[in-house]
Design an enzyme around this catalytic site. Structure first.
Site, mmCIF file in Angstrom:
data_model
loop_
_atom_site.group_PDB
_atom_site.id
_atom_site.type_symbol
_atom_site.label_atom_id
_atom_site.label_comp_id
_atom_site.label_asym_id
_atom_site.label_seq_id
_atom_site.Cartn_x
_atom_site.Cartn_y
_atom_site.Cartn_z
ATOM 1 N N SER A 139 0.981 -1.050 0.324
ATOM 2 C CA SER A 139 -0.610 0.084 -0.057
ATOM 3 C C SER A 139 0.273 1.068 0.476
ATOM 4 O O SER A 139 1.967 1.129 0.303
ATOM 5 C CB SER A 139 -0.985 0.054 1.203
ATOM 6 O OG SER A 139 -1.124 1.456 2.035
ATOM 7 N N TYR A 152 -2.809 -1.214 10.349
ATOM 8 C CA TYR A 152 -2.157 -1.421 9.587
ATOM 9 C C TYR A 152 -1.345 -0.769 8.590
ATOM 10 O O TYR A 152 -0.696 -1.578 7.788
ATOM 11 C CB TYR A 152 -3.908 -0.730 7.822
ATOM 12 C CG TYR A 152 -3.518 -0.927 6.677
ATOM 13 C CD1 TYR A 152 -3.925 -2.213 6.374
ATOM 14 C CD2 TYR A 152 -3.590 0.349 6.102
ATOM 15 C CE1 TYR A 152 -4.743 -2.274 5.389
ATOM 16 C CE2 TYR A 152 -4.057 0.240 4.735
ATOM 17 C CZ TYR A 152 -3.741 -1.358 4.036
ATOM 18 O OH TYR A 152 -3.938 -1.190 2.861
HETATM 19 C C1 BGC Z 1 -6.628 1.591 1.598
HETATM 20 C C2 BGC Z 1 -7.897 2.817 1.911
HETATM 21 C C3 BGC Z 1 -7.062 4.041 1.265
HETATM 22 C C4 BGC Z 1 -5.330 4.250 0.417
HETATM 23 C C5 BGC Z 1 -4.941 5.708 0.352
HETATM 24 C C6 BGC Z 1 -5.219 1.610 1.161
HETATM 25 O O1 BGC Z 1 -4.172 0.899 1.328
HETATM 26 O O2 BGC Z 1 -6.859 0.546 1.887
HETATM 27 O O3 BGC Z 1 -8.513 2.703 2.636
HETATM 28 O O4 BGC Z 1 -8.354 5.238 0.338
HETATM 29 O O5 BGC Z 1 -4.286 3.262 0.828
HETATM 30 O O6 BGC Z 1 -5.162 5.894 1.089
#
Ligand code: BGC
Length: 251
Positions: A139, A152
């Site tokens: 991410s 996360y």
């Molecule tokens: C998340 C999303 C978020 C995006 C940008 C992703 O890793 O799952 O919830 O909108 O990152 O912030």
């Protein structure tokens, strides 16, 4: 970019980015292990549509489940050439409210799960002597802080270093390891945001390309990293985020 004659395991392939990757890799010629935990119906329906695929239920955070999934893939599809660590969960909670179970859920699935799958598949790739490619779907939050999403971010930041270490240690076996770091992609993980026009407007302001991404746009980069087109690429993160990670406000 093709995956003819190759076999790929895609975790969390019953929805969102994993689903798109399974479809794209199958179109590129790969046999696919569609892993799922939830989204059972979707995973089974997907497998029906793909030329060479199996659906395997497994909790990636459990060693025995992971080993059974890898064994089923080798047994039924004949190999594991590519692993896509895509399975992930995301919960939002203020830092001071986070309980142990919430912390564990994200670290277990998003980080430990990727490790267990990479280790089990890495052993197969080493033993066959053919090497392989491991692609982690991390991410932008492997790099960018996100208030309200500490576990996360900690898991995704961990995935960044997991990838870097694995790339170094597995290079001698011809195994490449890279991350794809999506930004805001329209998938079920973002349901709350997608249903809130104000949040979508904020996102569009901080994304230089001014829109959310599509799972298919992530799948193209994952395909590049899985295929021999990226034969000299290892230890890197590829952002697929419309420029989000570079966002900066003018004065
Ligand atoms: C998340 C999303 C978020 C995006 C940008 C992703 O890793 O799952 O919830 O909108 O990152 O912030």
């Amino acid at each position: 970019m093709d995956l003819k004659g190759k076999v790929a395991i895609v975790t969390g392939a019953g929805s969102g980015i994993g689903y798109a990757i399974a479809e794209r890799f199958a179109a590129a010629g790969a046999g696919i292990c569609v892993n799922y935990l939830g989204y059972e119906e979707e995973a089974k329906a997907l497998v029906q549509r793909l030329p060479r695929a199996i659906a395997v239920k497994a909790d990636v955070s459990k060693t025995a489940d992971v080993q059974a999934m890898v064994d089923a893939t080798v047994g039924q599809l004949g190999a594991v050439d590519v692993l896509v660590n895509n399975a992930g969960v995301e919960r939002s909670m203020p830092f001071l409210e986070i309980d142990e179970a919430t912390w564990d859920l994200m670290l277990d699935v998003d980080l430990k799960g990727a490790f267990l799958c990479a280790q089990a598949c890495g052993r197969v790739m080493r033993d066959t002597g053919k090497g392989g490619s491991i692609v982690n779907i991390s991410s932008v939050h492997e790099d960018v802080a996100f208030p309200g999403f500490t576990p996360y971010c900690a898991a995704k930041g961990g995935l960044r270093m997991l990838m870097r270490n694995a790339a170094l240690e597995l290079a001698e076996f011809g195994i490449r390891v890279n991350n794809v770091a999506p930004g805001a992609i329209a998938t079920p993980i973002n349901t709350k945001t997608l249903n809130d026009p104000e949040k979508v407007a904020i996102l569009n302001r901080i994304i230089p390309l001014s829109r959310m991404g599509k799972p298919e746009e992530v799948a193209e980069v994952a395909l590049f990293l899985a295929s021999d087109a990226s034969s000299y690429v290892t230890g890197s993160t590829y952002y697929v985020d419309g420029g989000m990670v570079r966002y900066s406000q003018p004065l």
